[in-house]
Design a protein around this motif. Sequence first.
Motif, mmCIF file in Angstrom:
data_model
loop_
_atom_site.group_PDB
_atom_site.id
_atom_site.type_symbol
_atom_site.label_atom_id
_atom_site.label_comp_id
_atom_site.label_asym_id
_atom_site.label_seq_id
_atom_site.Cartn_x
_atom_site.Cartn_y
_atom_site.Cartn_z
ATOM 1 N N PHE A 57 31.847 45.973 49.676
ATOM 2 C CA PHE A 57 31.003 46.352 48.543
ATOM 3 C C PHE A 57 31.265 47.787 48.101
ATOM 4 O O PHE A 57 31.966 48.543 48.777
ATOM 5 C CB PHE A 57 29.516 46.207 48.930
ATOM 6 C CG PHE A 57 29.113 44.779 49.190
ATOM 7 C CD1 PHE A 57 28.861 43.915 48.133
ATOM 8 C CD2 PHE A 57 29.011 44.294 50.488
ATOM 9 C CE1 PHE A 57 28.497 42.593 48.367
ATOM 10 C CE2 PHE A 57 28.660 42.977 50.735
ATOM 11 C CZ PHE A 57 28.398 42.133 49.666
ATOM 12 N N GLY A 58 30.654 48.136 46.996
ATOM 13 C CA GLY A 58 30.698 49.502 46.491
ATOM 14 C C GLY A 58 32.114 49.922 46.140
ATOM 15 O O GLY A 58 32.934 49.100 45.717
ATOM 16 N N GLY A 59 32.382 51.208 46.348
ATOM 17 C CA GLY A 59 33.700 51.742 46.015
ATOM 18 C C GLY A 59 34.816 51.031 46.734
ATOM 19 O O GLY A 59 35.940 50.919 46.221
ATOM 20 N N MET A 60 34.535 50.509 47.922
ATOM 21 C CA MET A 60 35.592 49.829 48.669
ATOM 22 C C MET A 60 35.895 48.446 48.100
ATOM 23 O O MET A 60 36.958 47.885 48.359
ATOM 24 C CB MET A 60 35.246 49.752 50.157
ATOM 25 C CG MET A 60 35.294 51.103 50.863
ATOM 26 S SD MET A 60 36.868 51.975 50.665
ATOM 27 C CE MET A 60 37.930 50.992 51.726
ATOM 28 N N SER A 61 34.960 47.871 47.299
ATOM 29 C CA SER A 61 35.288 46.610 46.631
ATOM 30 C C SER A 61 36.379 46.866 45.589
ATOM 31 O O SER A 61 37.196 45.991 45.290
ATOM 32 C CB SER A 61 34.046 45.994 45.984
ATOM 33 O OG SER A 61 33.633 46.735 44.853
ATOM 34 N N LEU A 62 36.401 48.091 45.052
ATOM 35 C CA LEU A 62 37.480 48.458 44.119
ATOM 36 C C LEU A 62 38.804 48.552 44.882
ATOM 37 O O LEU A 62 39.860 48.180 44.356
ATOM 38 C CB LEU A 62 37.169 49.785 43.427
ATOM 39 C CG LEU A 62 35.860 49.848 42.636
ATOM 40 C CD1 LEU A 62 35.696 51.219 41.992
ATOM 41 C CD2 LEU A 62 35.814 48.759 41.580
ATOM 42 N N GLY A 77 56.390 39.489 43.328
ATOM 43 C CA GLY A 77 56.424 39.415 41.872
ATOM 44 C C GLY A 77 55.071 39.548 41.206
ATOM 45 O O GLY A 77 54.026 39.495 41.849
ATOM 46 N N GLY A 78 55.091 39.744 39.875
ATOM 47 C CA GLY A 78 53.857 39.741 39.092
ATOM 48 C C GLY A 78 53.140 41.071 39.096
ATOM 49 O O GLY A 78 53.219 41.824 40.059
ATOM 50 N N ALA A 79 52.426 41.349 38.007
ATOM 51 C CA ALA A 79 51.654 42.588 37.922
ATOM 52 C C ALA A 79 50.441 42.477 38.836
ATOM 53 O O ALA A 79 49.875 41.396 38.987
ATOM 54 C CB ALA A 79 51.207 42.803 36.485
ATOM 55 N N PRO A 80 50.050 43.591 39.456
ATOM 56 C CA PRO A 80 48.818 43.549 40.261
ATOM 57 C C PRO A 80 47.635 43.133 39.391
ATOM 58 O O PRO A 80 47.634 43.380 38.177
ATOM 59 C CB PRO A 80 48.652 44.987 40.736
ATOM 60 C CG PRO A 80 49.983 45.630 40.569
ATOM 61 C CD PRO A 80 50.670 44.913 39.454
ATOM 62 N N ARG A 81 46.664 42.504 40.016
ATOM 63 C CA ARG A 81 45.494 41.996 39.288
ATOM 64 C C ARG A 81 44.871 43.088 38.421
ATOM 65 O O ARG A 81 44.508 42.852 37.277
ATOM 66 C CB ARG A 81 44.473 41.459 40.293
ATOM 67 C CG ARG A 81 43.251 40.813 39.657
ATOM 68 C CD ARG A 81 42.301 40.284 40.702
ATOM 69 N NE ARG A 81 42.890 39.209 41.472
ATOM 70 C CZ ARG A 81 43.374 39.324 42.686
ATOM 71 N NH1 ARG A 81 43.343 40.485 43.313
ATOM 72 N NH2 ARG A 81 43.899 38.305 43.306
ATOM 73 N N SER A 82 44.761 44.292 38.957
ATOM 74 C CA SER A 82 44.056 45.350 38.225
ATOM 75 C C SER A 82 44.833 45.832 37.006
ATOM 76 O O SER A 82 44.307 46.587 36.194
ATOM 77 C CB SER A 82 43.750 46.527 39.157
ATOM 78 O OG SER A 82 44.941 47.154 39.550
ATOM 79 N N GLU A 83 46.104 45.402 36.858
ATOM 80 C CA GLU A 83 46.865 45.790 35.660
ATOM 81 C C GLU A 83 46.858 44.690 34.600
ATOM 82 O O GLU A 83 47.403 44.887 33.509
ATOM 83 C CB GLU A 83 48.308 46.150 36.056
ATOM 84 C CG GLU A 83 48.366 47.516 36.740
ATOM 85 C CD GLU A 83 49.755 47.908 37.208
ATOM 86 O OE1 GLU A 83 50.728 47.203 36.876
ATOM 87 O OE2 GLU A 83 49.850 48.914 37.937
ATOM 88 N N ARG A 84 46.247 43.554 34.927
ATOM 89 C CA ARG A 84 46.189 42.463 33.940
ATOM 90 C C ARG A 84 44.978 42.670 33.022
ATOM 91 O O ARG A 84 44.036 41.878 33.002
ATOM 92 C CB ARG A 84 46.095 41.114 34.650
ATOM 93 C CG ARG A 84 47.323 40.820 35.525
ATOM 94 C CD ARG A 84 47.140 39.505 36.277
ATOM 95 N NE ARG A 84 47.830 39.529 37.557
ATOM 96 C CZ ARG A 84 47.448 38.830 38.632
ATOM 97 N NH1 ARG A 84 46.364 38.068 38.582
ATOM 98 N NH2 ARG A 84 48.124 38.908 39.756
#
Lengths: 97, 287
Positions: free
Chosen positions: B163-168, B248-255
């Motif tokens: 949770f929190g910042g670590m969920s990021l 392969g593929g862009a990381p989730r956070s870049e989509r």
Amino acid sequence: MERLSFTYPARQAVARRVHVGVVGSGDLEVLLEPSNDAQAHVAVTTSVDGFGTVWQHVLDRFFTRFDAAAAIEINDFGATPGMVLLRLEQAAEALRA
Amino acid sequence: MSTPPERARFLARDSFIELTARERAVRVLDAGSFRELAGPFDRLTSPWLPLQDIVTQADDGVVIARGTLEGHAAVVASIEGAYQGGSIGEVSGAKLAGALELALRDAGRGRPVRPVLLLETGGVRLQEANLGLAAIAEVHAAIVALRRHVPVVAVVAGAVGCFGGMSLAAALASHLIVTRQARLGMNGPEVIEQEAGLAELDALDRARIWSLMGGEQRYATGFADALVEDDAAAIGAAVRSAFASAAGGAPRSERVASLSARLAAIDAAHPPEPAALRALWARETGA
């Protein structure tokens, strides 16, 4: 939070370090390493104040069977006396293993 | 007496959730390769907790270990959920960030080290406030920098969740592995109940909580890459296969475009129920 310290006579040298347990609710961690004299030293930090006599009894009982010159650090988060003895026995067992 | 196959399978599992942070790191790494850095006898404890009458743990709740994964150099950072809710303080955060930054340095020198994060944390340690938050920001930055060189694999097994910042941090990882028992979310259920009221979420309603932020839901809606059993061998295998496949593929956070489109499909005044969300945000297969 309270800090307590105890000293016991010792006969055997400690060859290595042992770490067991977690500072979780009702639990504790034990760090055991060679002491720098021929005695055993126990330094307790506990989250529960006012139980010095109970700690004394629990450690007295443990040291009737344990005679190694260990420096033992205990970080306690409200463990019951039974739990404390189990963790100490676990550390002693790991030392023998 | 015969045992139903499901029960036999359940009993045969070697629970990962029940392991301590140190045992988890030992079990994830190749057998016999675990070597702890900045361990309990180094006594890197929180200087802030004793000032607030709170007992410290000798490793501040984070285990950093070098070892190997299928023979490749690896570093595992494992958070102890039982100690202060796995919360991240100045020291535990510095251990996490430092491990990732050293892996980044090694990767820059052409010696990639496979980073694995075993996340079991409520987020920042409130008693250490900004110092913990600053450390978590360093963890985020290190993950983003490191994942350009080598996949960063994270595991949320439970029972604390992440949770929190670590969920990021979990969301920034190249590959996220969860169990059904895991929970992943910005705010934990008790925080939501406290801030938004019982009508928003009953923090005692476990079925409701897991339907919203449980590992199965997070996997079904594409926020995690693998859903595995609570079994040490299964999680170890999932970590190894993540490094084999996560190239392969862009990381989730870049989509960003696809994530924005997902949000646009939601009517905030009438948010969908968990089952409807699964249909709306079904896993993007092959993404």
